[in-house]
Design a protein around this motif. Structure first.
Motif, PDB file in Angstrom:
ATOM      1  N   HIS A   1       4.298   4.063  16.204  1.00 46.80           N
ATOM      2  CA  HIS A   1       4.406   5.505  15.953  1.00 46.80           C
ATOM      3  C   HIS A   1       3.519   5.934  14.789  1.00 46.80           C
ATOM      4  O   HIS A   1       3.040   7.077  14.750  1.00 46.80           O
ATOM      5  CB  HIS A   1       5.865   5.853  15.661  1.00 46.80           C
ATOM      6  CG  HIS A   1       6.087   7.314  15.419  1.00 46.80           C
ATOM      7  ND1 HIS A   1       5.850   8.271  16.379  1.00 46.80           N
ATOM      8  CD2 HIS A   1       6.531   7.980  14.318  1.00 46.80           C
ATOM      9  CE1 HIS A   1       6.132   9.466  15.889  1.00 46.80           C
ATOM     10  NE2 HIS A   1       6.550   9.317  14.634  1.00 46.80           N
ATOM     11  N   HIS A   2       3.259   5.031  13.846  1.00 51.52           N
ATOM     12  CA  HIS A   2       2.401   5.336  12.704  1.00 51.52           C
ATOM     13  C   HIS A   2       0.938   4.986  12.970  1.00 51.52           C
ATOM     14  O   HIS A   2       0.120   5.000  12.042  1.00 51.52           O
ATOM     15  CB  HIS A   2       2.890   4.584  11.459  1.00 51.52           C
ATOM     16  CG  HIS A   2       4.120   5.191  10.847  1.00 51.52           C
ATOM     17  ND1 HIS A   2       5.368   5.071  11.422  1.00 51.52           N
ATOM     18  CD2 HIS A   2       4.289   5.939   9.719  1.00 51.52           C
ATOM     19  CE1 HIS A   2       6.259   5.687  10.672  1.00 51.52           C
ATOM     20  NE2 HIS A   2       5.637   6.236   9.630  1.00 51.52           N
TER      21      HIS A   2
ATOM     22  N   ALA B   1       0.834  -1.209   0.000  1.00 49.86           N
ATOM     23  CA  ALA B   1       0.000   0.000   0.000  1.00 49.86           C
ATOM     24  C   ALA B   1       0.869   1.259   0.000  1.00 49.86           C
ATOM     25  O   ALA B   1       2.078   1.219   0.238  1.00 49.86           O
ATOM     26  CB  ALA B   1      -0.917   0.002   1.220  1.00 49.86           C
ATOM     27  N   VAL B   2       0.208   2.363  -0.270  1.00 50.83           N
ATOM     28  CA  VAL B   2       0.811   3.698  -0.112  1.00 50.83           C
ATOM     29  C   VAL B   2       0.248   4.278   1.179  1.00 50.83           C
ATOM     30  O   VAL B   2      -0.962   4.487   1.296  1.00 50.83           O
ATOM     31  CB  VAL B   2       0.490   4.614  -1.302  1.00 50.83           C
ATOM     32  CG1 VAL B   2       1.073   6.010  -1.063  1.00 50.83           C
ATOM     33  CG2 VAL B   2       1.023   4.026  -2.594  1.00 50.83           C
TER      34      VAL B   2
ATOM     35  N   ARG C   1      -7.763  -0.195   7.091  1.00 51.08           N
ATOM     36  CA  ARG C   1      -6.332  -0.372   7.287  1.00 51.08           C
ATOM     37  C   ARG C   1      -5.764  -1.275   6.208  1.00 51.08           C
ATOM     38  O   ARG C   1      -6.499  -1.934   5.474  1.00 51.08           O
ATOM     39  CB  ARG C   1      -6.049  -0.963   8.659  1.00 51.08           C
ATOM     40  CG  ARG C   1      -6.671  -2.333   8.865  1.00 51.08           C
ATOM     41  CD  ARG C   1      -6.448  -2.831  10.271  1.00 51.08           C
ATOM     42  NE  ARG C   1      -7.010  -4.167  10.472  1.00 51.08           N
ATOM     43  CZ  ARG C   1      -6.917  -4.865  11.597  1.00 51.08           C
ATOM     44  NH1 ARG C   1      -6.283  -4.327  12.641  1.00 51.08           N
ATOM     45  NH2 ARG C   1      -7.452  -6.061  11.696  1.00 51.08           N
ATOM     46  N   SER C   2      -4.430  -1.291   6.147  1.00 53.22           N
ATOM     47  CA  SER C   2      -3.716  -2.240   5.282  1.00 53.22           C
ATOM     48  C   SER C   2      -2.978  -3.208   6.193  1.00 53.22           C
ATOM     49  O   SER C   2      -2.174  -2.801   7.031  1.00 53.22           O
ATOM     50  CB  SER C   2      -2.743  -1.493   4.359  1.00 53.22           C
ATOM     51  OG  SER C   2      -1.842  -0.705   5.112  1.00 53.22           O
TER      52      SER C   2
ATOM     53  N   PRO D   1      -2.958   2.233   9.562  1.00 52.59           N
ATOM     54  CA  PRO D   1      -4.275   2.816   9.265  1.00 52.59           C
ATOM     55  C   PRO D   1      -4.337   3.247   7.801  1.00 52.59           C
ATOM     56  O   PRO D   1      -3.332   3.644   7.198  1.00 52.59           O
ATOM     57  CB  PRO D   1      -4.366   4.021  10.205  1.00 52.59           C
ATOM     58  CG  PRO D   1      -3.383   3.738  11.284  1.00 52.59           C
ATOM     59  CD  PRO D   1      -2.282   2.953  10.654  1.00 52.59           C
ATOM     60  N   LYS D   2      -5.532   3.180   7.234  1.00 55.35           N
ATOM     61  CA  LYS D   2      -5.696   3.534   5.829  1.00 55.35           C
ATOM     62  C   LYS D   2      -5.480   5.030   5.646  1.00 55.35           C
ATOM     63  O   LYS D   2      -6.032   5.848   6.373  1.00 55.35           O
ATOM     64  CB  LYS D   2      -7.096   3.142   5.350  1.00 55.35           C
ATOM     65  CG  LYS D   2      -7.279   3.318   3.845  1.00 55.35           C
ATOM     66  CD  LYS D   2      -8.631   2.800   3.400  1.00 55.35           C
ATOM     67  CE  LYS D   2      -8.796   2.948   1.886  1.00 55.35           C
ATOM     68  NZ  LYS D   2     -10.112   2.453   1.429  1.00 55.35           N
ATOM     69  N   SER D   3      -4.673   5.408   4.649  1.00 54.80           N
ATOM     70  CA  SER D   3      -4.365   6.819   4.395  1.00 54.80           C
ATOM     71  C   SER D   3      -5.551   7.482   3.708  1.00 54.80           C
ATOM     72  O   SER D   3      -6.142   6.894   2.800  1.00 54.80           O
ATOM     73  CB  SER D   3      -3.114   6.934   3.518  1.00 54.80           C
ATOM     74  OG  SER D   3      -2.037   6.295   4.148  1.00 54.80           O
TER      75      SER D   3
END
Length: 476
Positions: free
Chosen positions: A452-453, A366-367, A408-409, A474-476
């Protein structure tokens, strides 16, 4: 000007140079005025001579003997005036003090007083007046500049000469007394006028010299100030140029810093060894306290203190990593393509896979919105964990899969590393991971990056007792 100022010599408050310059100017002024007086007296003398010549032709000289004396006086006056006129025109300043010119003016003044005195004495043969003497005294006092000593000697001397002459020719006592009083009053007034004219001119010249000197000083100060301003301007330009150079150097150093930033991240594990040894000692002491011996009761307070020491060491490690530029600082997140990051990692580690006979397979990733450098360290840490730990038999591939969920990914990586449940609990603790090989620290740090992300990381086992790492973003 007050009356008392007439008797105060202004030269007392002047410098010697100013006095010399003022006297030189006053001498030149007196010389010019003397020339005009000579011309006027010459013209006024011609008319009486014409009258006397006419009287001589009429034979009046025999009856009036004074005509002969007047003719001699006027003829002598014309001759003297001609001589003074020529000398005055040819007069030149011989030295800085102008002494020859002042002597000429003094001689001319003395002659005018002498001529006026003789004329006044001869007037006693006619009407008994001293008009010519009064005119001569006032003329030299008002038109010519004389110092105090000079005029104080000439005026009394002329009066004494006049008084003696009148005393010899005048038989009338009342006229003698009246002319004496008039002469004395005349020289007194003339002396006051002379001092007034001299002192006024001296003060005027002193003021001019002062103004000129102050003007020159002001011009000099302005020129010096202008030079200093020019100097400061050039210095300011040099300073600005130097600052520009320093700024360029600083920018170049910042570029070098960014260039070597990736290399700096690679040494964080080496730097961590500085705190590894004391932490190992703490863990060894902890094991000593928790030995299962019949006659030994564990000191729970000591155990708690040791655990706190481990947490402090773990915190110190995070601070060290943060100072190296790879910590958990609050930097703005940006889109990060994990596919691109994974490609870069495989390019730089392809030789390691070849040497170990392994393959790395991954699906489309994913991005995410995160920190590019931390994401690189995350995948690199997982990659190192897979290659540096003992592997399960026949585990020749490393598989990384990605599942795109609504919020989410989700990522799963089959590491192929031999593990067990007890060991898995220790891998995510930085302090306890030090008991294992140093590379175990990578996995603990990877967990910190995921958290942290905004994600979470867990570790489990597959059917071959191989470690399976699962985490999500988490999904951007």
């Amino acid at each position: 000007m007050k009356i008392k100022d007439l008797f105060i010599d202004p030269s007392k408050s002047m410098s010697e140079k100013d006095i010399a310059d003022a006297r030189a100017v006053m001498t030149q002024d007196s010389l010019i005025r003397m020339v005009w007086v000579i011309v006027i007296l010459f013209i006024l003398t011609v008319l009486p001579i014409i009258f006397l010549i006419n009287s001589f032709s009429l034979g009046e000289w025999e009856t009036i003997p004074a005509y002969f004396y007047y003719f001699c006086l006027y003829s002598f006056r014309m001759l003297i005036m001609a001589v003074f006129f020529i000398v005055a025109l040819r007069s030149r300043k011989k030295d800085a003090s102008g002494l020859p010119q002042r002597m000429l003016i003094c001689i001319f003044t003395g002659y005018i007083l002498f001529d006026g005195t003789v004329s006044g004495i001869l007037m006693q043969l006619f009407d008994g007046g001293i008009t010519t003497y009064v005119i001569a005294v006032m003329l030299v006092s008002a038109l010519l500049y004389h110092p105090k000593k000079t005029i104080s000697i000439m005026l009394p001397a002329s009066f004494i000469f006049l008084f003696v002459g009148i005393l010899l020719l005048q038989k009338n006592v009342r006229i003698l007394y009246g002319q004496s009083v008039n002469g004395l009053f005349t020289i007194s007034i003339a002396w006051v006028i002379s001092r007034f004219v001299y002192n006024s001119r001296m003060r005027d010249l002193f003021s001019q010299f002062t103004i000129t000197r102050q003007t020159k000083e002001l011009e000099y100060c302005n020129s010096m100030l202008y030079e200093r301003i020019e100097g400061h301007s050039s210095l300011l330009e040099q300073t600005n140029f130097r600052l520009d150079n320093e700024l360029e150097k600083k920018l170049s150093w910042e570029e070098k810093t960014r260039r070597y930033q990736d290399e700096l991240r690679e040494i964080f594990q080496v730097s961590f060894f500085y705190i590894k040894t004391p932490m190992q000692k703490v863990l060894a002491y902890l094991d000593h306290l928790t030995k299962d011996e019949a006659d030994f009761e564990p000191d729970r307070k000591s155990i708690l203190l040791c655990r706190n020491e481990i947490h402090h060491a773990e915190h110190a490690a995070l601070i060290l990593l943060d100072n190296l530029g790879i910590g958990m600082t609050e930097t703005p997140f940006s889109p990060v393509d994990l596919n691109y990051v994974m490609e870069r990692i495989l390019e730089s580690n392809s030789h390691r896979l070849t040497e170990m006979g392994l393959s790395f397979k991954y699906s489309k990733l994913a991005v995410i919105l995160g920190d590019k450098h931390q994401c690189f360290r995350l995948l690199q840490g997982l990659f190192d964990f897979c290659l540096t730990n003992p592997r399960v038999a026949d585990a020749e591939a490393i598989n990384l899969s990605c599942e795109f969920q609504p919020s989410r990914s989700y990522y799963t990586i089959d590491t192929g590393v031999i593990s067990d449940p007890d060991k898995n609990l220790r891998l995510f603790s930085m302090g306890q991971a030090l008991e294992e090989k140093e590379k175990s620290f990578n996995l603990a740090f990877c967990k910190k990056i995921v958290e942290h992300h905004g994600g979470e990381m867990t570790i489990g086992l597959n059917d071959k007792n191989g470690a399976v790492v699962e985490f999500y973003f988490p999904k951007s």
